[in-house]
Structure formats: C-alpha cells, structure tokens
Design an enzyme around this catalytic site. Structure first.
Site, PDB file in Angstrom:
ATOM      1  N   ARG A  32       0.824  -1.226   0.000  1.00 21.23           N
ATOM      2  CA  ARG A  32       0.000   0.000   0.000  1.00 21.23           C
ATOM      3  C   ARG A  32       0.850   1.265   0.000  1.00 21.23           C
ATOM      4  O   ARG A  32       0.411   2.318  -0.455  1.00 21.23           O
ATOM      5  CB  ARG A  32      -0.952  -0.007   1.213  1.00 21.23           C
ATOM      6  CG  ARG A  32      -2.095   1.026   1.122  1.00 21.23           C
ATOM      7  CD  ARG A  32      -3.114   0.790   2.224  1.00 21.23           C
ATOM      8  NE  ARG A  32      -4.272   1.680   2.150  1.00 21.23           N
ATOM      9  CZ  ARG A  32      -4.549   2.618   3.039  1.00 21.23           C
ATOM     10  NH1 ARG A  32      -3.755   2.806   4.082  1.00 21.23           N
ATOM     11  NH2 ARG A  32      -5.622   3.374   2.916  1.00 21.23           N
TER      12      ARG A  32
ATOM     13  N   ILE B 286      -7.139   7.560  -0.912  1.00 20.68           N
ATOM     14  CA  ILE B 286      -6.986   6.124  -1.097  1.00 20.68           C
ATOM     15  C   ILE B 286      -7.947   5.471  -0.114  1.00 20.68           C
ATOM     16  O   ILE B 286      -8.087   5.917   1.027  1.00 20.68           O
ATOM     17  CB  ILE B 286      -5.524   5.673  -0.843  1.00 20.68           C
ATOM     18  CG1 ILE B 286      -5.373   4.162  -1.036  1.00 20.68           C
ATOM     19  CG2 ILE B 286      -5.015   6.102   0.518  1.00 20.68           C
ATOM     20  CD1 ILE B 286      -3.907   3.691  -0.931  1.00 20.68           C
ATOM     21  N   SER B 287      -8.613   4.412  -0.545  1.00 21.59           N
ATOM     22  CA  SER B 287      -9.627   3.775   0.288  1.00 21.59           C
ATOM     23  C   SER B 287      -9.030   3.116   1.526  1.00 21.59           C
ATOM     24  O   SER B 287      -7.882   2.675   1.532  1.00 21.59           O
ATOM     25  CB  SER B 287     -10.381   2.721  -0.514  1.00 21.59           C
ATOM     26  OG  SER B 287     -11.155   3.320  -1.504  1.00 21.59           O
ATOM     27  N   GLN B 288      -9.898   3.022   2.532  1.00 20.63           N
ATOM     28  CA  GLN B 288      -9.567   2.293   3.755  1.00 20.63           C
ATOM     29  C   GLN B 288      -9.390   0.810   3.398  1.00 20.63           C
ATOM     30  O   GLN B 288     -10.244   0.232   2.707  1.00 20.63           O
ATOM     31  CB  GLN B 288     -10.748   2.468   4.714  1.00 20.63           C
ATOM     32  CG  GLN B 288     -10.671   1.708   5.998  1.00 20.63           C
ATOM     33  CD  GLN B 288     -12.014   1.715   6.721  1.00 20.63           C
ATOM     34  OE1 GLN B 288     -12.907   2.495   6.384  1.00 20.63           O
ATOM     35  NE2 GLN B 288     -12.150   0.855   7.691  1.00 20.63           N
TER      36      GLN B 288
END
Ligand code: SAM
Length: 233
Positions: free
Chosen positions: A25, A51-53
C-alpha cells in the site's frame, strides 16, 4: 493490518486476505504519508480524493466474489490501490477514473507493483466501459443515487455489481446486484458512507460554490474521520 483489521473482523475469504497481504500500500500513498500506509483508514492522495480504507477494499472484493478467471471493472480508480488488489484476484481488470492526474499516478503505481493485468482509463465510469464488457464483476468505489442501468447491462450472466447507493453524506447502503438471465437480485450488504459518483448515471456535475465532500468512505463500524480532504472544486 491483515490480521488485525481484516481477518479479525469479517474478511474470511483466503484469496482476498492473500491479495491484501501482497499489495504494498505504501506505493499508492503520497511520500509524506508512507508511515501511515498500513493504518486502516483512508489517506489523502490529491485532487480532493483519498486512497480507500483497506477494510473497505477487502470487503468489496470479498462481496464481489471474484474468481481467478474473471474480467472485472472498477469504477473510481483513485490511487490504484483497490485496482491492484482486484488485479491479484482476477484475470484482467479495467478501472476508470474521472481525474486525469490521479489516473496517471495510479498507472505509475500499478506498473511499479507489477499489476500488468490492470488497465487504467480516464472518463465517466458511471457509464461503465462498454468496449471491454461484459464483466464478471463490477466494483464501484463512489456512491450512486440509484443502481446505474449502464453497469447492470455490462454484467455477464451471473455477474455481480457491488456498489454504494444513497445520497452524498447521508445514510448509504452497500448492495450487491447479481444478474441471472433476464432477472437481477439485489442484496443489502451493510451501511456505508462513500463520496459521490459524479457522472451521467451518478450525481451529475458539481456546481461552483456547492460544497460536496469528495473524500472517502466509512464502513459498517460507523463514520471515520476523513483526514482533511477538501471539497471538490
Ligand atoms: N479505491 C480507490 C483507491 O483505493 O485509491 C479510491 C477511490 S475514491 C473513494 C473514489 C474515486 O471515484 C475518486 O478517485 C473519484 O474521483 C472517482 N470517481 C467519482 N465519480 C467517478 C466517475 N463517474 N467515473 C470515474 N471515477 C469517478
């Protein structure tokens, strides 16, 4: 992160857990946020986006029931992180982002992490990617006012669409629409809070002066703080 924030909750699909374990990530977050890359929360990536969880990425991938031979469409590329995870699960992934700059950076990060089966396009993903359809699964990472007909029409027989539905900033539900022949079934998955899908089958254009949160999402554990993502210009 995988053990504590995913497996200890309700992410039980071993392929999804392995995919989450394998995608670095830190390649998808800005340099000054690398230290926070494995915290289970959205992070700002520029253009008023995040950015998504990780938990949400894993949940949507699990609920889309992606097989190794599947062709998958993601709407809302953002950083490219979600697409990278989908790329580890599927045969081929198409992902569409409306912000050109984000799409360019996502392409770079995907290339750097070896996601050779992920194609990034710029455009209005609320209309899908008709030239590459049909898809076995479609994952939408922004909330629509209603299930877009264009996306359902691009699903193969047995295909799954996972999408948040509901008004911006208010109660939304994550649903899965499964197409079977001429019919489709809709299942409620959980309550969520996502940024709006902006486009022809989304919420339409944002008007100057309109304040709209265009940051990121929260999952069934309740709202999470959006780390300073400004409203979209
Ligand atoms: N999953 C992404 C990641 O891991 O970085 C984050 C996605 S972010 C929550 C939602 C994204 O949807 C934003 O980048 C936003 O610009 C994009 N978006 C919103 N409406 C869109 C549309 N109609 N077509 C394509 N992208 C759209």
């Amino acid at each position: 992160m995988v053990a504590h924030d995913l497996a200890a909750r309700d992410i039980h699909d071993e392929r999804v857990l392995a995919a989450m374990e394998s995608v670095p990530r830190e390649h998808f977050v800005p340099e000054d946020l690398v230290d926070a890359a494995y915290e289970d929360r959205p992070l700002p990536i520029g253009a008023g986006q995040t950015i998504s969880q990780p938990y949400i990425v894993a949940l949507m991938a699990q609920e889309a029931r992606i097989g190794a031979a599947d062709r998958v469409l993601e709407v809302g590329t953002g950083s490219g992180y979600g697409a990278a995870v989908l790329g580890r699960l599927a045969a081929e992934v198409w992902t569409v982002e409306r912000h050109e700059d984000l799409a360019r950076r996502a392409r770079e990060a995907l290339e750097a992490t070896g996601a050779g089966n992920v194609h990034v396009d710029v455009g209005d993903g609320s209309l899908g990617a008709p030239d590459s359809a049909p898809f076995d699964a479609i994952v939408v990472t922004a909330a629509a006012p209603a299930v877009p007909d264009a996306l359902v029409a691009q699903l193969a027989d047995g295909g799954r669409l996972v999408i948040p539905i509901g008004p911006d900033g208010h109660a939304q539900e994550l649903v899965r629409v499964t197409v079977r022949g001429e019919h489709s079934e809709r299942a409620h998955l959980c309550d969520v809070r996502f940024v709006p899908l902006i486009g022809a089958e989304g919420f339409g254009r944002i008007h100057p002066g309109q304040q709209r949160r265009d940051g990121d999402e929260s999952g069934p554990d309740g709202p999470r703080t959006d780390p300073g993502t400004p409203p979209e210009p």
